[in-house]
Design an enzyme around this catalytic site. Structure first.
Site, PDB file in Angstrom:
ATOM      1  CB  SER A  86       5.550  -4.269  -1.698  1.00 29.47           C
ATOM      2  OG  SER A  86       6.783  -4.935  -1.488  1.00 29.47           O
ATOM      3  CE  LYS A  87       4.590   2.390   2.575  1.00 24.98           C
ATOM      4  NZ  LYS A  87       3.993   2.774   3.815  1.00 24.98           N
TER       5      LYS A  87
END
Ligand code: GLU
Length: 483
Positions: free
Chosen positions: A256-257
């Site tokens: 994930s970011k």
């Protein structure tokens, strides 16, 4: 059967590394089998429309070296390749399913659907459209359904999922998959605004575009039973499926970011070579051999085999990516790297650097760096006189008698005609031996005077590239500044 695969991104603004891996595996598979790789833009969800998203996607894919045989840009026999330009088709096919009894009209409002979900939640059963109680063709009857549609009441078209039947398909990576109809929702196929959902558009297009293999991320595995039912309902042959393992952070959570970059363009900006990045991404979930990690695109194509892709998630390890980049700095052609770094030099105000000179500097430092763009920072002194001298290094290596020791050596340097690494090294060696010193007694002061820094490449190689005039100027400047 000829191989035709597709990469079908939704233009959400940027290309995720997972998307690049999917695109790459499709590309490698197609090239390996002499097939075609198609780019299809899946923009049915207009609420998620992002300006320039398609251009960004295509430019990141092109940077990575993935070219499509058919796409919105290059065209092809199966276009248009943008779903928003195919809306009428989906409507037609959606209606066809209603007519043949595989799909049905439903009229529920969002409040009614919310209430249904709430009831199911309270009863502890998983949320799923219950066609036996909601407002649809089955509960209202044919006449009432036709009347409502004629009146212009909003409706959707839903897939009629068989309630107890097993839905089976085989996946090249996951093997046999069996899901029971009771666990599959009556998916909306056409929305009340007449737009198709992903599921309908995806299946219609994969069929019409003669796609032989659907290679996509594992997150789409739960949707596949619905797709299999759709193929059956249309009387079409299913493509072969291959669902790629998830990409994970180091702590094994879904990539994930929040834990770092995930956009391909970020990595590009950070200075990764496309060759290294593609090599790294290709090995996320697959490796042709246990004893080798460096492959160029052609080698990836030659070796690619979907059946060897792992089932378990692949860890995205940035340290490994950096290591990979460092391997490429060592081996990519000098000319290529020089052309790449040349335009960067102006950003550091190093305006008069020749290509020839820069190539020599890259060659000198390539074993010591991870990114090409470290050169103007790490080795700034190759392009300007030292602007400062590391204090600690100076304290350690500049003693009371150092100036005295260095003066005659610099004189020896000045007498050299052919300014090579060998010549300065020879002169230095001769000098230290004659004076009962060690090489390191003079190397550090020389490094300090010439570069200002404690670490760098080989000192005599460095001076050779700087040239005689520049090296002597630096040495004398420093000596003159010392009492
Ligand atoms: N549009 C879907 C996506 O954004 C495509 C999934 C598929 O390949 O079927 O990933």
């Amino acid at each position: 059967m000829s191989v035709r695969v597709r990469f079908a991104p939704s233009p959400t603004g940027y290309l995720h590394v997972g998307g690049l891996r999917t695109a790459l595996y499709n590309y490698l598979f197609a090239k390996h089998h002499g097939g075609k790789c198609v780019l299809r833009i899946e923009d049915t969800d207009r609420t998620r429309f992002v300006e320039n998203a398609q251009e960004n996607l295509i430019s990141s894919l092109r940077w990575a070296g993935i070219e499509f045989d058919e796409s919105p840009e290059v065209g092809g026999d199966y276009g248009p390749y943008i779903q928003s330009e195919r809306f009428d088709l989906y409507k037609k096919y959606g209606k066809e399913l209603v007519e043949n009894g595989s799909a049905y009209y439903a009229f529920d409002t969002s409040e009614e659907l919310d209430a249904m979900r709430e009831r199911q939640q309270k009863a502890g059963i998983p949320p799923k459209y219950d066609r036996t109680v909601m407002r649809n063709e089955f509960t209202l009857g044919k006449e009432e359904t036709e009347r409502l549609i004629a009146e212009g009441v909003d409706y959707v078209v839903r897939l009629k999922v068989p309630t107890t039947e097993d839905i089976r398909f085989s996946d090249l990576i996951r093997g046999e998959v069996v899901v029971n109809g009771k666990d599959v929702d009556d998916q909306i196929l056409l929305k009340s605004d007449g737009f198709p959902t992903y599921h309908l558009a995806n299946v219609v297009d994969d069929h019409l575009m003669a796609i032989s293999h659907v290679i996509r991320g594992e997150e789409w595995l739960p949707s596949t039973p619905k797709h299999v039912l759709l193929y059956k309902a249309f009387g079409w042959e299913c493509p072969t499926f291959a669902h790629l393992p998830l990409l994970l952070n180091k702590d094994k959570t879904k990539l994930s970011k929040r834990q770092g970059s995930v956009a391909v363009e970020d990595f590009r900006e950070q200075g990764y070579f496309k060759e290294a990045f593609v090599n790294f991404v290709a090995l996320l979930g697959w490796n042709p051999t246990a004893d080798r990690e460096i492959f160029d695109m052609q080698e990836l194509i030659d070796n690619f085999n979907l059946e060897k892709v792992n089932k378990s998630g692949a860890v995205f390890d940035v340290q490994k990516l950096e290591w990979m980049n460092a391997q490429y700095v060592k081996t990519l052609p000098l000319d290529y790297m020089t052309d790449m770094l040349m335009p960067e030099m102006a950003k550091y105000d190093f305006n008069n650097v020749s290509k020839e000179y820069l190539a020599k500097v890259i060659d000198l430092f390539k074993e010591r760096i991870t990114f090409l763009k470290q050169i103007p920072v790490f080795a700034n002194y190759m392009f300007e006189k030292p602007t400062e001298y590391e204090e600690e290094y100076l304290q350690k290596h500049w003693k009371e008698n150092t100036k005295e020791i260095m003066l005659p050596l610099v004189e020896k340097f000045k007498a050299i005609d052919d300014w090579t690494h060998d010549a300065t090294y020879g002169a230095t060696k001769e000098y230290v031996e004659a004076n009962n010193m060690k090489l390191k007694d003079v190397i550090h002061p020389i490094r300090l005077m010439v570069t200002g820094k404690s670490v760098g490449a080989g000192m005599f190689e460095t001076m050779e590239i700087l040239g005689k005039k520049e090296s002597i100027e630096r040495l004398e400047f420093f000596l003159n500044s010392q009492k």
